[in-house]
Write a protein that holds these residues in place. Structure first.
Motif: not given
Lengths: 59, 223
Positions: A4, A45, A48, A51-52, A55-56, A59, B50, B104, B107-108, B111, B115, B118-119, B172-173, B212, B215-216, B219
């Motif tokens: 994969m 930017m 954003i 904002f991220i 969000l972190i 969690v 998967p 969690n 929650n991830i 969010l 997120g 919102v973006i 994301i950016l 996202l 990342i979440l 983290m």
């Protein structure tokens, strides 16, 4: 190595090859932005990124 | 006098056409997102393996790059957009199942979904309110995306979590930049086909959501 991983890398590699001429063309033909133009991009930017980070924290 | 009437008439016709493209794009985008949600739910229900994600993404990209442009100006284009977005949504199923199984995970996922919304809504509102021309970003965004793809290929073999985090953040950016660029193109008449506009915006939303989640997810594991 997982088959994969190899297929994913090959697919992404082919995508890069197909996207390359478009990237060159857009680099040559895109209008140039002024400092004020770039500032109007940098502000959202930064928002954003903040904002991220928010969000972190959630969690 | 006549000339100014003609100019006003032409500019209002152009504004009407632009508004129509924008309205149709957002309408089709809403429907495709709903459809993706349904196919993702179906994929979770069927407990797909998967590899479904990889096959769906490759299939979706092939359809978007080689089939959709040929049919974008006909009604078949709408069907192909639903096929692509349904396929990509179906591919999300195993990934969502995996995240949902984390302590969690719910929650991830919530969010990431919130997120992404919102973006997207924030940047679209910004582009619509300022009516600024973001066409100057085109070259920068495509080259940035190419570099991220090359880094992603390297990380398939390297498997470095920090690099994965950095790639997701940059994606994301870049996708946020594409939202400004694509919305500005619609507003200024650079994109007059709502089928192609929809698939462009859908891809940005899809990539922001996946990034996202990653990342979440990374983290969240550190807690």
């Amino acid at each position: 190595m997982d088959w994969m991983q190899i297929v994913s890398a090959l697919a992404l590699g082919l995508f890069v090859v197909f996207l390359f001429p478009t990237a060159i063309n857009m680099m040559k033909n895109s209008p140039k932005g002024s400092a004020a133009d770039w500032q109007s991009v940098i502000v959202p930017m930064v928002i954003i990124i903040l904002f991220i980070m928010f969000l972190i924290q959630l969690v | 006098m006549n000339r100014s009437f003609t100019t006003v008439s032409q500019s209002s016709t152009s504004a009407l056409a632009t508004n129509k493209v924008l309205r149709n794009t957002y309408m089709l985008l809403s429907l495709t997102l709903l459809f993706s949600g349904l196919t993702a739910g179906l994929s979770m229900f069927l407990n797909m393996p998967p590899m479904t994600y990889m096959i769906s993404v490759i299939g979706g990209m092939v359809l978007a790059m080689f089939v959709l442009p040929r049919f974008a100006h006909s009604s078949a284009g709408i069907g192909i957009v639903f096929l692509i977005t349904g396929l990509l949504g179906f591919g999300l199923g195993p990934m969502l199942t995996m995240y949902a199984s984390l302590p969690n995970g719910g929650n991830i996922i919530t969010l990431s979904l919130g997120g992404t919304g919102v973006i997207f809504l924030g940047l679209s509102a910004y582009a619509l309110a300022t009516r600024k021309d973001f066409s100057f970003m085109g070259g920068f965004l495509v080259v940035g995306f190419l570099l991220v793809l090359i880094a992603a290929i390297a990380n398939i073999f390297l498997q470095i979590p920090a690099m994965s985090l950095a790639i997701s953040s940059v994606v994301i950016l870049i996708m946020s930049g594409f939202i400004l660029y694509d919305t500005s193109r619609i507003i200024h008449g650079g994109e007059d086909n709502y089928v192609l506009a929809t698939i462009g915006l859908y891809m940005t939303i899809f990539n922001i959501f996946i990034s996202l989640l990653q990342i979440l997810g990374i983290m969240g594991k550190d807690e």
